[in-house]
Motif scaffolding. Structure first.
Motif, PDB file in Angstrom:
ATOM      1  N   TRP A  67      38.404  22.452  40.879  1.00 38.53           N
ATOM      2  CA  TRP A  67      38.616  23.396  39.773  1.00 38.53           C
ATOM      3  C   TRP A  67      39.076  24.772  40.233  1.00 38.53           C
ATOM      4  O   TRP A  67      39.535  25.578  39.427  1.00 38.53           O
ATOM      5  N   ARG A  68      38.928  25.055  41.521  1.00 38.61           N
ATOM      6  CA  ARG A  68      39.028  26.439  41.988  1.00 38.61           C
ATOM      7  C   ARG A  68      40.394  27.084  41.772  1.00 38.61           C
ATOM      8  O   ARG A  68      40.505  28.298  41.684  1.00 38.61           O
ATOM      9  N   PHE A  69      41.452  26.257  41.689  1.00 39.26           N
ATOM     10  CA  PHE A  69      42.783  26.841  41.551  1.00 39.26           C
ATOM     11  C   PHE A  69      43.279  26.890  40.107  1.00 39.26           C
ATOM     12  O   PHE A  69      44.416  27.279  39.854  1.00 39.26           O
ATOM     13  N   ILE A  70      42.425  26.485  39.166  1.00 39.25           N
ATOM     14  CA  ILE A  70      42.804  26.608  37.756  1.00 39.25           C
ATOM     15  C   ILE A  70      42.744  28.095  37.386  1.00 39.25           C
ATOM     16  O   ILE A  70      41.702  28.742  37.562  1.00 39.25           O
ATOM     17  N   PRO A  71      43.827  28.680  36.883  1.00 39.52           N
ATOM     18  CA  PRO A  71      43.802  30.114  36.555  1.00 39.52           C
ATOM     19  C   PRO A  71      42.872  30.406  35.379  1.00 39.52           C
ATOM     20  O   PRO A  71      42.719  29.583  34.464  1.00 39.52           O
ATOM     21  N   VAL A  72      42.244  31.574  35.429  1.00 40.72           N
ATOM     22  CA  VAL A  72      41.268  31.969  34.406  1.00 40.72           C
ATOM     23  C   VAL A  72      41.632  33.342  33.836  1.00 40.72           C
ATOM     24  O   VAL A  72      41.966  34.264  34.580  1.00 40.72           O
ATOM     25  N   ILE A  73      41.568  33.439  32.500  1.00 42.14           N
ATOM     26  CA  ILE A  73      41.670  34.729  31.817  1.00 42.14           C
ATOM     27  C   ILE A  73      40.353  34.964  31.087  1.00 42.14           C
ATOM     28  O   ILE A  73      39.888  34.103  30.338  1.00 42.14           O
ATOM     29  N   PHE A  74      39.731  36.114  31.317  1.00 44.93           N
ATOM     30  CA  PHE A  74      38.495  36.442  30.617  1.00 44.93           C
ATOM     31  C   PHE A  74      38.802  37.018  29.232  1.00 44.93           C
ATOM     32  O   PHE A  74      39.796  37.741  29.050  1.00 44.93           O
ATOM     33  N   LEU A  75      37.924  36.678  28.291  1.00 44.69           N
ATOM     34  CA  LEU A  75      37.964  37.249  26.941  1.00 44.69           C
ATOM     35  C   LEU A  75      36.745  38.150  26.800  1.00 44.69           C
ATOM     36  O   LEU A  75      35.616  37.694  26.988  1.00 44.69           O
ATOM     37  N   THR A  76      36.955  39.425  26.481  1.00 41.73           N
ATOM     38  CA  THR A  76      35.814  40.323  26.427  1.00 41.73           C
ATOM     39  C   THR A  76      36.040  41.474  25.449  1.00 41.73           C
ATOM     40  O   THR A  76      37.152  41.986  25.309  1.00 41.73           O
ATOM     41  N   ALA A  77      34.949  41.837  24.780  1.00 41.18           N
ATOM     42  CA  ALA A  77      34.971  43.032  23.934  1.00 41.18           C
ATOM     43  C   ALA A  77      34.461  44.243  24.698  1.00 41.18           C
ATOM     44  O   ALA A  77      34.448  45.354  24.183  1.00 41.18           O
ATOM     45  N   ASP A  78      34.039  44.008  25.959  1.00 37.83           N
ATOM     46  CA  ASP A  78      33.486  45.077  26.786  1.00 37.83           C
ATOM     47  C   ASP A  78      34.631  45.832  27.468  1.00 37.83           C
ATOM     48  O   ASP A  78      35.356  45.272  28.292  1.00 37.83           O
ATOM     49  N   LYS A  79      34.792  47.090  27.143  1.00 40.63           N
ATOM     50  CA  LYS A  79      35.876  47.892  27.719  1.00 40.63           C
ATOM     51  C   LYS A  79      35.429  48.665  28.954  1.00 40.63           C
ATOM     52  O   LYS A  79      36.170  49.492  29.464  1.00 40.63           O
ATOM     53  N   ASN A  80      34.230  48.376  29.456  1.00 39.95           N
ATOM     54  CA  ASN A  80      33.690  49.071  30.615  1.00 39.95           C
ATOM     55  C   ASN A  80      34.535  48.748  31.863  1.00 39.95           C
ATOM     56  O   ASN A  80      34.868  47.603  32.129  1.00 39.95           O
ATOM     57  N   GLU A  81      34.845  49.782  32.668  1.00 41.96           N
ATOM     58  CA  GLU A  81      35.677  49.576  33.846  1.00 41.96           C
ATOM     59  C   GLU A  81      35.003  48.660  34.867  1.00 41.96           C
ATOM     60  O   GLU A  81      35.677  47.864  35.535  1.00 41.96           O
ATOM     61  N   ASP A  82      33.685  48.759  34.976  1.00 45.05           N
ATOM     62  CA  ASP A  82      32.971  47.897  35.917  1.00 45.05           C
ATOM     63  C   ASP A  82      33.139  46.426  35.552  1.00 45.05           C
ATOM     64  O   ASP A  82      33.247  45.560  36.419  1.00 45.05           O
ATOM     65  N   THR A  83      33.140  46.151  34.244  1.00 49.61           N
ATOM     66  CA  THR A  83      33.340  44.774  33.787  1.00 49.61           C
ATOM     67  C   THR A  83      34.729  44.279  34.169  1.00 49.61           C
ATOM     68  O   THR A  83      34.907  43.144  34.632  1.00 49.61           O
ATOM     69  N   GLU A  84      35.734  45.126  33.969  1.00 48.28           N
ATOM     70  CA  GLU A  84      37.102  44.740  34.326  1.00 48.28           C
ATOM     71  C   GLU A  84      37.223  44.464  35.824  1.00 48.28           C
ATOM     72  O   GLU A  84      37.848  43.485  36.242  1.00 48.28           O
ATOM     73  N   VAL A  85      36.596  45.326  36.622  1.00 48.47           N
ATOM     74  CA  VAL A  85      36.649  45.130  38.068  1.00 48.47           C
ATOM     75  C   VAL A  85      35.996  43.814  38.452  1.00 48.47           C
ATOM     76  O   VAL A  85      36.523  43.045  39.271  1.00 48.47           O
ATOM     77  N   ARG A  86      34.842  43.530  37.827  1.00 45.65           N
ATOM     78  CA  ARG A  86      34.136  42.300  38.163  1.00 45.65           C
ATOM     79  C   ARG A  86      34.946  41.072  37.760  1.00 45.65           C
ATOM     80  O   ARG A  86      34.901  40.047  38.440  1.00 45.65           O
ATOM     81  N   CYS A  87      35.692  41.163  36.676  1.00 47.11           N
ATOM     82  CA  CYS A  87      36.548  40.042  36.252  1.00 47.11           C
ATOM     83  C   CYS A  87      37.473  39.612  37.386  1.00 47.11           C
ATOM     84  O   CYS A  87      37.613  38.422  37.693  1.00 47.11           O
ATOM     85  N   PHE A  88      38.085  40.584  38.018  1.00 44.64           N
ATOM     86  CA  PHE A  88      39.024  40.263  39.098  1.00 44.64           C
ATOM     87  C   PHE A  88      38.290  39.870  40.378  1.00 44.64           C
ATOM     88  O   PHE A  88      38.769  39.037  41.153  1.00 44.64           O
ATOM     89  N   GLN A  89      37.114  40.451  40.580  1.00 45.45           N
ATOM     90  CA  GLN A  89      36.351  40.123  41.781  1.00 45.45           C
ATOM     91  C   GLN A  89      35.932  38.665  41.802  1.00 45.45           C
ATOM     92  O   GLN A  89      35.906  38.035  42.860  1.00 45.45           O
ATOM     93  N   VAL A  90      35.593  38.102  40.647  1.00 46.59           N
ATOM     94  CA  VAL A  90      35.151  36.704  40.617  1.00 46.59           C
ATOM     95  C   VAL A  90      36.322  35.728  40.605  1.00 46.59           C
ATOM     96  O   VAL A  90      36.121  34.518  40.690  1.00 46.59           O
ATOM     97  N   GLY A  91      37.557  36.230  40.487  1.00 44.35           N
ATOM     98  CA  GLY A  91      38.707  35.341  40.623  1.00 44.35           C
ATOM     99  C   GLY A  91      39.576  35.182  39.411  1.00 44.35           C
ATOM    100  O   GLY A  91      40.484  34.328  39.411  1.00 44.35           O
ATOM    101  N   ALA A  92      39.363  35.962  38.349  1.00 45.23           N
ATOM    102  CA  ALA A  92      40.228  35.858  37.171  1.00 45.23           C
ATOM    103  C   ALA A  92      41.603  36.449  37.488  1.00 45.23           C
ATOM    104  O   ALA A  92      41.732  37.352  38.321  1.00 45.23           O
TER     105      ALA A  92
END
Length: 357
Positions: free
Chosen positions: A73-98
């Motif tokens: 599954w690891r190479f399936i691309p992922v886009i997160f859906l979020t209502a959280d506009k916090n910058e830390d959340t955005e950073v974490r999205c990319f850190q986990v591989g989105a």
């Protein structure tokens, strides 16, 4: 066939909205929890996964973590859906591989644009990977052909050198065969395992034909002399070991890897050393003598005794040769390698019967 997008969200309304926005261009699969998404992925491979971050039990970050930990599954691309506009959340999205994130509530044009862009990039990535793999295969094939050509040239050169004393290439082929027999049996018995790797064995077998390359500098009058050599002639004959290093550097030094060159030099230089230190050219003893040279010594002497030479008839029966080798155990030859060689009687006899000369 249109791409499949897995949408993971615990809110049914969001699932329906995503399907409405993307359903005209893509096939949509829906999962209302991280667990449901995992069950779907066990039997399906979507082209893209849209994941809500805030879900009960297993949130989006945990789900993506499981995906990245799974080789399927690891190479399936992922886009997160979020209502959280916090910058830390955005950073974490990319850190986990989105590869991207889309804010809620969805804006149809933005969601569609991000999805299409991600799928296009994925297609380019796959195309590039396929191109790289194809080119790698072509390079591997070309490298293999070049290596085979180099080996043919090396063996041909060795045959030319050996033919000067009337051996017509038999000695090159025979000793290479015996070296492989010995080395593979040592490997099978887990002897000298710190050095005797599969790569080492292949390099040793490739180097074996060059063990007498230094004879190119020995006069024909000595190589082809039917009688006993004088002391001066014998010294000239012994020089073929010390000449080999320079010759190998000149012939293959620029086209072969360093480990192979070093091994070929060891075999050519030291295969006339003796276990008791009374050999030549340097008087090394025991395990001071490189392993490849100790293996070569047995193969070289066995073939020299078995085959007819200008200065001697062929020795028969083979048991006479075995007796000579056994007598040299621990004096001329490495005792362990001698024992292994003598245990190969069946293989040796089969080789001698089937070689067709």
């Amino acid at each position: 066939m249109s791409e499949v997008i897995l949408v993971v969200d615990d809110d049914t309304a969001n699932l329906m909205l995503a399907k409405k926005i993307l359903g005209e261009d893509f096939r949509i699969a829906a999962a209302n929890s991280g667990e449901a998404a995992c069950r779907y992925l066990e039997n399906n491979k979507p082209d893209l996964v849209l994941v809500d971050i805030n879900m009960p039990d297993m949130d989006g970050f945990e789900l993506v973590g499981k995906m990245k930990a799974n080789p399927q599954w690891r190479f399936i691309p992922v886009i997160f859906l979020t209502a959280d506009k916090n910058e830390d959340t955005e950073v974490r999205c990319f850190q986990v591989g989105a590869v991207d994130f889309v804010g809620k509530p969805f804006m149809p044009e933005i969601l569609t644009s991000r999805v299409k862009r991600t799928l296009e990039l994925e297609q380019y990535r796959n195309s590039l990977e396929n191109m790289v793999e194809e080119q790698a295969q072509q390079l591997t094939g070309a490298f293999r052909r070049i290596s085979e050509m180099q080996e043919h040239v090396v063996v041909g050169l060795a045959n030319l050198i050996e033919s000067r004393d009337g051996s017509t290439g038999k000695h090159v082929k025979n000793t290479q065969t015996y070296v492989r027999m010995i080395a593979e049996e040592l490997e099978r018995r887990d002897l000298f395992s710190d050095a005797l790797t599969r790569d080492y064995i292949e390099k040793l077998c490739k180097a074996a034909p060059l063990h007498d390359v230094g004879k190119i500098q020995v006069p024909d009058s000595i190589l082809q002399k039917p009688g006993k050599l004088t002391e001066e002639e014998y010294e000239q004959m012994k020089s073929h070991t010390t000449c080999s290093s320079t010759i190998l550097d000149e012939i293959i030094g620029d086209v072969e890897e360093e480990d192979y060159i070093r091994l070929a030099k060891d075999v050519a230089m030291y295969h006339h050393e003796r276990w008791d230190g009374k050999g030549y050219p340097t008087g090394l003893s025991g395990e001071q003598i490189p392993l490849g040279a100790r293996i070569m010594a047995l193969a070289d002497v066995f073939d020299a005794l078995y085959e007819e030479r200008c200065y001697k008839p062929a020795m028969r029966p083979i048991e006479k040769i075995y007796q000579i080798l056994a007598e040299g155990r621990g004096t001329q030859f490495d005792p362990t390698i001698t024992d292994v060689f003598l245990s190969l009687d069946k293989q040796l006899r089969e080789h001698l019967e089937n070689r067709g000369w």
